[in-house]
Enzyme design. Structure first.
Site, mmCIF file in Angstrom:
data_model
loop_
_atom_site.group_PDB
_atom_site.id
_atom_site.type_symbol
_atom_site.label_atom_id
_atom_site.label_comp_id
_atom_site.label_asym_id
_atom_site.label_seq_id
_atom_site.Cartn_x
_atom_site.Cartn_y
_atom_site.Cartn_z
ATOM 1 C CE LYS A 39 -4.050 -2.059 2.242
ATOM 2 N NZ LYS A 39 -4.958 -1.948 3.406
ATOM 3 C CE1 TYR A 79 -9.365 -2.880 -0.570
ATOM 4 C CE2 TYR A 79 -8.514 -1.094 -1.928
ATOM 5 C CZ TYR A 79 -8.299 -2.154 -1.083
ATOM 6 O OH TYR A 79 -7.017 -2.513 -0.739
ATOM 7 N NE ARG A 115 -6.270 -12.529 5.156
ATOM 8 C CZ ARG A 115 -6.809 -11.328 5.117
ATOM 9 N NH1 ARG A 115 -6.546 -10.509 4.127
ATOM 10 N NH2 ARG A 115 -7.613 -10.923 6.066
ATOM 11 C CB THR A 121 -7.380 -5.794 9.262
ATOM 12 O OG1 THR A 121 -7.686 -6.864 8.361
ATOM 13 C CG2 THR A 121 -7.638 -4.469 8.580
ATOM 14 C CG ASN A 142 -3.577 -2.480 6.771
ATOM 15 O OD1 ASN A 142 -3.286 -2.378 5.579
ATOM 16 N ND2 ASN A 142 -4.702 -3.040 7.169
ATOM 17 C CG HIS A 145 -5.442 -6.162 -0.309
ATOM 18 N ND1 HIS A 145 -6.700 -6.094 0.242
ATOM 19 C CD2 HIS A 145 -5.517 -7.086 -1.303
ATOM 20 C CE1 HIS A 145 -7.514 -6.927 -0.408
ATOM 21 N NE2 HIS A 145 -6.819 -7.536 -1.350
ATOM 22 C CD GLU A 156 -8.756 -9.362 -3.619
ATOM 23 O OE1 GLU A 156 -9.572 -8.975 -2.768
ATOM 24 O OE2 GLU A 156 -7.619 -9.795 -3.335
#
Length: 168
Positions: A39, A79, A115, A121, A142, A145, A156
């Site tokens: 990000k 999103y 993950r 998150t 954060n 993603h 995605e």
């Protein structure tokens, strides 16, 4: 058991990142693909290499990657599932605020492993040593993603990459 290193798994490069697993860990999981986004907060701080090192050290391969800047419309489309939620507009503003790295990771049980590597998150709830625990600035900024399911990963990945851009 001997202290000698076992040979690498067939088809994987030699080196410290891809050492052969012991017999009890030999059960192979499905090879999956997942989307990863570095990000704007992380690209601004030049953390791309440090983040990708964590994926590669855990056995995920980066098989497609590009640096882009999303327009607000593109971020909104990506999103779209969050439309109407209280954080939606600030998420769109943040995700279009600077360059991002979109990439496809491939490996055994890639969605779950990714993950696990990135953490919760909310960085305050992320396990120590995860990417979000170590690099996130806030719950929104954060740093990364990661797809939350194989089905979402496929959608995605298709949002950002054509088949010709993915090089396994």
């Amino acid at each position: 058991m001997s202290n000698l290193a076992l040979p690498p798994v067939a088809g994987q490069p030699r080196g410290r990142y891809n050492q052969r697993l012991g017999p009890e860990q030999e059960k192979r999981m499905a090879i999956e693909r997942t989307l990863s986004i570095v990000k704007p907060d992380a690209t601004r701080r030049n953390l791309t290499g440090a983040i990708n090192d964590r994926f590669e050290r855990r056995g995920l391969r980066i098989i497609a990657q590009k640096r882009i800047q999303l327009s607000p419309a593109q971020a909104g489309a990506f999103y779209e599932v969050h439309t109407g939620r209280p954080f939606y507009q600030s998420l769109i503003t943040f995700m279009s605020s600077g360059p991002i790295i979109v990439q496809v990771l491939e490996g055994e049980d890639a969605v779950t492993l990714n993950r696990e590597i990135i953490g919760a998150t909310d960085p305050a709830k992320a396990t120590a040593g995860t990417i979000r625990s170590d690099f996130a600035e806030s719950i929104e900024a954060n740093s990364v993603h990661g797809s939350d399911s194989s089905e979402n990963a496929a959608q995605e990945i298709a949002f950002f990459f054509s088949a010709i851009e993915i090089c396994p």
